[in-house]
Scaffold this motif. Sequence first.
Motif, mmCIF file in Angstrom:
data_model
loop_
_atom_site.group_PDB
_atom_site.id
_atom_site.type_symbol
_atom_site.label_atom_id
_atom_site.label_comp_id
_atom_site.label_asym_id
_atom_site.label_seq_id
_atom_site.Cartn_x
_atom_site.Cartn_y
_atom_site.Cartn_z
ATOM 1 N N GLY A 135 0.722 -1.294 0.003
ATOM 2 C CA GLY A 135 -0.061 0.028 0.070
ATOM 3 C C GLY A 135 1.028 1.341 0.047
ATOM 4 N N GLY A 136 2.007 1.305 0.796
ATOM 5 C CA GLY A 136 2.784 2.434 0.795
ATOM 6 C C GLY A 136 3.096 3.082 -0.448
ATOM 7 N N SER A 137 3.494 1.996 -1.506
ATOM 8 C CA SER A 137 4.092 2.477 -2.863
ATOM 9 C C SER A 137 3.032 3.309 -3.487
ATOM 10 N N ILE A 138 1.705 3.099 -3.205
ATOM 11 C CA ILE A 138 0.943 3.998 -4.039
ATOM 12 C C ILE A 138 0.909 5.510 -3.684
ATOM 13 N N LEU A 139 1.714 5.718 -2.561
ATOM 14 C CA LEU A 139 2.023 7.379 -2.480
ATOM 15 C C LEU A 139 3.173 7.788 -2.898
ATOM 16 N N THR A 140 4.122 6.930 -3.611
ATOM 17 C CA THR A 140 5.069 7.258 -4.157
ATOM 18 C C THR A 140 5.048 8.307 -5.270
ATOM 19 N N VAL A 141 4.264 8.044 -6.146
ATOM 20 C CA VAL A 141 4.093 9.068 -7.238
ATOM 21 C C VAL A 141 3.588 10.308 -6.839
ATOM 22 N N PRO A 142 2.459 10.271 -5.916
ATOM 23 C CA PRO A 142 1.919 11.658 -5.545
ATOM 24 C C PRO A 142 2.958 12.523 -4.879
ATOM 25 N N VAL A 143 3.705 11.736 -3.916
ATOM 26 C CA VAL A 143 4.971 12.464 -3.197
ATOM 27 C C VAL A 143 5.949 12.834 -4.235
ATOM 28 N N VAL A 146 5.813 11.235 -15.657
ATOM 29 C CA VAL A 146 6.388 10.164 -16.426
ATOM 30 C C VAL A 146 7.574 9.822 -15.994
ATOM 31 N N VAL A 147 8.412 10.918 -15.327
ATOM 32 C CA VAL A 147 9.858 10.583 -14.789
ATOM 33 C C VAL A 147 9.487 9.942 -13.277
ATOM 34 N N ALA A 148 8.245 10.290 -12.618
ATOM 35 C CA ALA A 148 7.817 10.050 -11.224
ATOM 36 C C ALA A 148 7.325 8.625 -10.990
ATOM 37 N N THR A 149 6.702 8.091 -12.245
ATOM 38 C CA THR A 149 6.202 6.731 -12.372
ATOM 39 C C THR A 149 7.397 5.827 -12.586
ATOM 40 N N ALA A 150 8.492 6.389 -13.274
ATOM 41 C CA ALA A 150 9.793 5.582 -13.448
ATOM 42 C C ALA A 150 10.581 5.230 -12.268
ATOM 43 N N TYR A 151 10.624 6.493 -11.325
ATOM 44 C CA TYR A 151 11.238 6.479 -10.127
ATOM 45 C C TYR A 151 10.532 5.692 -9.177
ATOM 46 N N SER A 152 9.267 5.773 -9.452
ATOM 47 C CA SER A 152 8.623 4.970 -8.446
ATOM 48 C C SER A 152 8.690 3.264 -8.585
ATOM 49 N N LEU A 153 8.864 3.001 -9.992
ATOM 50 C CA LEU A 153 9.101 1.350 -10.164
ATOM 51 C C LEU A 153 10.547 0.970 -9.368
ATOM 52 N N PHE A 154 11.496 1.927 -9.369
ATOM 53 C CA PHE A 154 12.757 1.589 -8.639
ATOM 54 C C PHE A 154 12.581 1.695 -7.228
ATOM 55 N N VAL A 155 11.754 2.639 -6.748
ATOM 56 C CA VAL A 155 11.675 2.429 -5.573
ATOM 57 C C VAL A 155 10.800 1.250 -4.883
ATOM 58 N N VAL A 156 9.666 1.281 -5.573
ATOM 59 C CA VAL A 156 8.746 -0.061 -5.161
ATOM 60 C C VAL A 156 9.316 -1.479 -5.399
ATOM 61 N N GLY A 157 10.518 -1.458 -6.443
ATOM 62 C CA GLY A 157 11.129 -2.572 -6.884
ATOM 63 C C GLY A 157 12.193 -2.967 -5.555
ATOM 64 N N THR A 158 12.976 -1.722 -5.324
ATOM 65 C CA THR A 158 13.762 -2.165 -4.228
ATOM 66 C C THR A 158 13.246 -2.394 -2.808
ATOM 67 N N ALA A 159 12.544 -1.852 -2.590
ATOM 68 C CA ALA A 159 11.736 -1.869 -1.312
ATOM 69 C C ALA A 159 11.129 -3.328 -1.101
ATOM 70 N N LEU A 186 14.024 -0.763 -16.097
ATOM 71 C CA LEU A 186 15.268 -0.938 -17.183
ATOM 72 C C LEU A 186 14.552 -0.310 -18.576
ATOM 73 N N GLY A 187 13.338 -0.414 -18.861
ATOM 74 C CA GLY A 187 12.733 0.367 -20.032
ATOM 75 C C GLY A 187 12.971 1.668 -19.858
ATOM 76 N N ASP A 188 13.006 2.259 -18.825
ATOM 77 C CA ASP A 188 13.000 3.768 -18.644
ATOM 78 C C ASP A 188 14.572 4.325 -18.513
ATOM 79 N N VAL A 189 15.223 3.255 -18.122
ATOM 80 C CA VAL A 189 16.763 3.757 -18.200
ATOM 81 C C VAL A 189 17.212 3.907 -19.629
ATOM 82 N N GLN A 190 16.526 3.332 -20.534
ATOM 83 C CA GLN A 190 16.969 3.569 -22.139
ATOM 84 C C GLN A 190 16.227 4.634 -22.704
#
Length: 265
Positions: A25-33, A43-56, A204-208
């Motif tokens: 549930g907490g990850s759903i707050l990442t993009v708004p923050v 678009v950048v926020a959703t990419a960063y969110s993937l990394f944060v969510v994935g790592t966490a 990884l799709g965003d890194v490119q």
Amino acid sequence: MEIIEVLGFFGAFVIGIVLGLIGGGGSILTVPVLVYMLYEDPVVATAYSLFVVGTASLVGAFQNMQKGLVGIKTAVVFSIPAFIAVYATRKYVVPALPESLFSISGVEITKDMGIMLFFALIMLLASYSMIKERKIKTTNEKVSYNFPLIIAEGIVVGILTGIVGAGGGFLIIPALVLLAKLPMKKAVATSLLIIAVKSLIGFLGDVQNLDIDWTFLSLFTGLSVIGIFVGVWLNKFIDGKKLKKGFGWFVLVMGLYIVFKEFTH
């Protein structure tokens, strides 16, 4: 640094605490923050969110592996269609979206606005899932796989994750219980590994396609991971399940706020 930005980095810490306390549930707050407090492009926020969510989620998955709660085979079966879908969505679909999507009663819906409104819809669905507290019946049946439905569910979850950058645990957990016959506790643990794999591969799709600010992203992610350990520690004193419904109402309000914010921007 502005006060709102300081609060944004504190928000990263809170996201981790929520993940540690209620297991999702907490990850759903990442993009708004990231969008409203740290002024990142959606678009950048959703990419960063993937990394944060994935790592966490990976941190949580390793903790659960040590307890023997993760169904590796189930995670692999579900993850393959999910990570193919999320990678393709981030690499090809999101960059291909036009800057102007459509108009409603003279109001132009841009790409950024469309992503945030779609994200708000996912937040509303997630909040309903948390508030409703559906009881999914589990059985003692041997783990079995409904492959066509698992593949379909994996593709749907992968596309949603690719567009909004959230983990989709509220969709994955019921699927693991109903389609793979996993016990609830094992389904929750296994979902973290699935979320980790598909989110990081999607990133990884965003890194490119994007210029990643690794210093900023590492700091934000690091704060979230610290928050997870704090949340796990607090879990010894606070019942995360009791907090889940209250957090669901908070997510509902946040989803409605995003809709209001986007239409009045």
